[in-house]
Design a protein around this motif. Structure first.
Motif, short mmCIF file in Angstrom:
data_model
loop_
_atom_site.label_atom_id
_atom_site.label_comp_id
_atom_site.label_asym_id
_atom_site.label_seq_id
_atom_site.Cartn_x
_atom_site.Cartn_y
_atom_site.Cartn_z
N SER A 1 16.58 58.80 4.07
CA SER A 1 16.14 59.29 2.77
C SER A 1 17.03 58.64 1.71
O SER A 1 18.04 58.01 2.04
CB SER A 1 16.24 60.82 2.69
OG SER A 1 17.58 61.25 2.91
N MET B 1 5.01 62.41 7.80
CA MET B 1 4.59 63.58 7.03
C MET B 1 3.08 63.79 7.11
O MET B 1 2.59 64.93 7.08
CB MET B 1 5.02 63.43 5.57
CG MET B 1 6.51 63.53 5.33
SD MET B 1 6.96 62.99 3.65
CE MET B 1 5.90 64.01 2.65
N GLY C 1 4.18 60.35 -7.22
CA GLY C 1 4.49 60.66 -5.83
C GLY C 1 3.76 59.73 -4.89
O GLY C 1 2.58 59.45 -5.07
N GLY C 2 4.46 59.22 -3.91
CA GLY C 2 3.86 58.27 -2.98
C GLY C 2 4.03 56.83 -3.41
O GLY C 2 3.67 55.92 -2.65
N THR D 1 8.99 60.96 -3.15
CA THR D 1 8.52 62.29 -2.74
C THR D 1 8.73 63.35 -3.83
O THR D 1 8.11 64.41 -3.79
CB THR D 1 9.27 62.76 -1.47
OG1 THR D 1 10.69 62.79 -1.74
CG2 THR D 1 8.98 61.83 -0.31
N LYS D 2 9.60 63.03 -4.82
CA LYS D 2 9.88 64.05 -5.84
C LYS D 2 10.58 63.41 -7.02
O LYS D 2 11.35 62.46 -6.88
CB LYS D 2 10.78 65.15 -5.23
CG LYS D 2 11.07 66.32 -6.14
CD LYS D 2 11.94 67.34 -5.41
CE LYS D 2 12.26 68.55 -6.29
NZ LYS D 2 13.12 69.53 -5.58
N TRP E 1 7.43 58.79 5.70
CA TRP E 1 6.22 59.12 4.94
C TRP E 1 5.00 59.21 5.87
O TRP E 1 4.21 60.14 5.78
CB TRP E 1 6.01 58.07 3.86
CG TRP E 1 4.78 58.23 3.03
CD1 TRP E 1 3.57 57.62 3.20
CD2 TRP E 1 4.63 59.08 1.88
NE1 TRP E 1 2.69 58.02 2.24
CE2 TRP E 1 3.30 58.92 1.41
CE3 TRP E 1 5.49 59.94 1.21
CZ2 TRP E 1 2.83 59.60 0.29
CZ3 TRP E 1 5.01 60.62 0.09
CH2 TRP E 1 3.69 60.45 -0.35
N ARG F 1 9.19 55.70 -0.04
CA ARG F 1 8.15 56.35 -0.83
C ARG F 1 8.78 57.43 -1.71
O ARG F 1 9.70 58.14 -1.29
CB ARG F 1 7.11 56.99 0.08
CG ARG F 1 6.33 56.03 0.95
CD ARG F 1 5.15 55.46 0.24
NE ARG F 1 4.31 54.68 1.16
CZ ARG F 1 3.02 54.47 0.99
NH1 ARG F 1 2.40 54.97 -0.06
NH2 ARG F 1 2.33 53.75 1.87
#
Length: 463
Positions: free
Chosen positions: A56, A128, A75-76, A101-102, A125, A99
């Motif tokens: 991460s 998920m 996002g993404g 995510t937030k 990603w 990617r």
């Protein structure tokens, strides 16, 4: 032994944020619709650990173009990161895809805002968005490889491959709507290595790729990469005063001089070169907690419901110390004359049904049960928490990552009166990099300050 010289600086050649229209990594190679963040980012932090399956990251942005709604960042979004040491070889280049995510910590001032992007690796990603209701049969390494290849790896995307240690035995499972990482975790907990028939496997991602690796391999300095950092070629005024190789630590204070008028320690050659910026030692002796938790002595009882029998295994820290691969020669705790009962901590496990225990249709196969891995898995997990050096911060180098070994000479706390007193022998030696934080700060013209903050661990005393 690989030797990482210098460090602390890299060339960040790509830090690109792609438009949401690029839905796959392969799309980024066909479009120029991206934002170059090299001039607007303030800090990039990447996290990896042998205890977590995916990397991460956090990316701190100083923005005067209102990128969140206008670009947009929804996002993404794909983030491409590429760096290498100055004039470094191509095969040493780090090339990664994450990617978004937030978006968090938004601070708005006049015509400017700062915010942090939370990132997860491309494989994380994909994990998920994947749910499995699938049967798996085979050795643990076979199941991990097939799960990775089918659901997490795509050659045309990131290209991050996996290195896998061989395992023995056979497992069967049907994933009950699990993520691929859950399948791999279930299998990892039950895997046994081919050399010592021991559990202790970890699945994790680093800058260079994925690993499904046993603790036996990671703690073996003949198989794993050992990082030593001499900070370049440094000469010393006194050969006998030169400290050993490894991550050195400058011993502060007034140098001590010998009868010949030359300094004995403290200010000699490579001892004046400090390449460990900071470190903290956690509590090293918690025998009361370890006794209660069963880390010193415990028992595992397996109930075979079908055959109406039980199997009892016991563990004793001192008696079983040499049964596993270790970095250290001497146990963390000294053995006294008072025995510690294994009944302090008892774990119970049922054996599988007749269907699962019947391997007649698979000659030579070995079905794995809780009595193969249950007891030692617990104690091998404790092994990577015995002696912990926290916040071990050093100049960064691409070779540094979780799962590798590092050589560290622990500085002596007492007054240094002769060269051999400069380092604490018990805590010096090889450590396993358990957790790793890569920190990048821009300097200018793609030049980037690179620091690595690690938690390094070992399983006893060196001498």
């Amino acid at each position: 032994m690989p030797n990482s010289k210098g460090g602390g600086e890299v060339i960040m050649s790509a830090l690109d944020l792609y438009h949401p229209s690029a839905t796959k990594v392969s799309d980024t190679k066909k479009t120029k619709d991206f934002l170059d963040l090299l001039n607007v980012y303030a800090q990039l932090t990447i996290y990896d650990s042998i205890l977590t399956p995916f990397q991460s990251a956090e990316l701190l942005i100083n923005d005067s173009n209102d990128m969140v709604p206008d670009y947009p960042i929804i996002g993404g979004n794909i983030v491409h990161i590429k760096y290498n040491v100055a004039d470094g070889p191509k095969d040493g280049e780090i090339n990664m895809y994450f990617r978004v995510t937030k978006v968090k910590n938004v601070v708005i001032t006049e015509r400017k805002q700062a915010f942090t992007l939370n990132l997860v690796s491309e494989a994380g990603w994909q994990n998920m968005y994947t749910t499995l209701s699938t049967p798996f049969v085979g050795s643990p390494s076979q199941i991990v490889k097939s799960t990775f290849d089918k659901y997490l790896y795509e050659p045309s995307e990131t290209g991050k491959k996996i290195a896998i240690d061989g395992t023995i035995g056979n497992l069967k499972l049907v994933a009950p709507r699990w993520k691929p990482s859950q399948v791999i975790k279930w299998v990892s907990d039950k895997a046994l290595d081919v050399e010592k028939d021991m559990p202790g496997f970890f699945f994790f991602e680093t800058n260079h790729g994925f690993r499904f690796m046993s603790l036996t391999t990671m703690l073996d300095k003949t198989k794993n990469i050992v990082i030593t950092d001499l900070m370049g070629d440094i000469t010393t005024a006194r050969k006998e005063g030169s400290p050993p190789k490894g991550y050195l630590y400058k011993v502060p204070g007034v140098p001590v001089y010998g009868s010949d008028g030359k300094p004995l320690s403290g200010m000699v050659g490579s001892e004046t070169t400090q390449n460990v910026d900071d470190f903290r030692a956690s509590d090293r002796s918690r025998i009361g907690e370890d006794v209660i938790a069963g880390d010193i002595a415990s028992k595992h009882i397996t109930h075979d419901i079908f055959h109406k029998s039980i199997d009892t295994q016991t563990f004793n820290y001192w008696d079983d110390f040499d049964k596993v691969t270790r970095l250290s020669k001497i146990p963390q705790y000294y053995q006294n004359n008072i025995p510690i009962s294994a009944d302090i901590k008892v774990n119970l496990s049922p054996k599988q049904s007749k269907i699962h225990s019947n391997t007649k249709d698979q000659p030579g196969d070995r079905t794995l049960y809780a009595d193969d891995y249950g007891l030692m898995r617990k104690h091998l997990m404790k092994q990577i928490n015995d002696v912990v050096i926290n916040n071990f911060e050093v100049p960064g180098n691409p070779i540094i990552e979780s799962g590798r070994l590092v050589e560290f000479n622990y500085p002596s706390i007492r007054k240094v009166e002769k060269p051999e007193d400069a380092y604490q022998k018990k805590y010096s030696g090889f450590y396993l990099i358990r957790d790793c934080i890569h920190m990048f700060t821009p300097v200018g013209n793609q030049t980037t300050e690179y620091k690595v903050d690690m938690n390094i661990v070992k399983d006893g005393f060196h001498a």
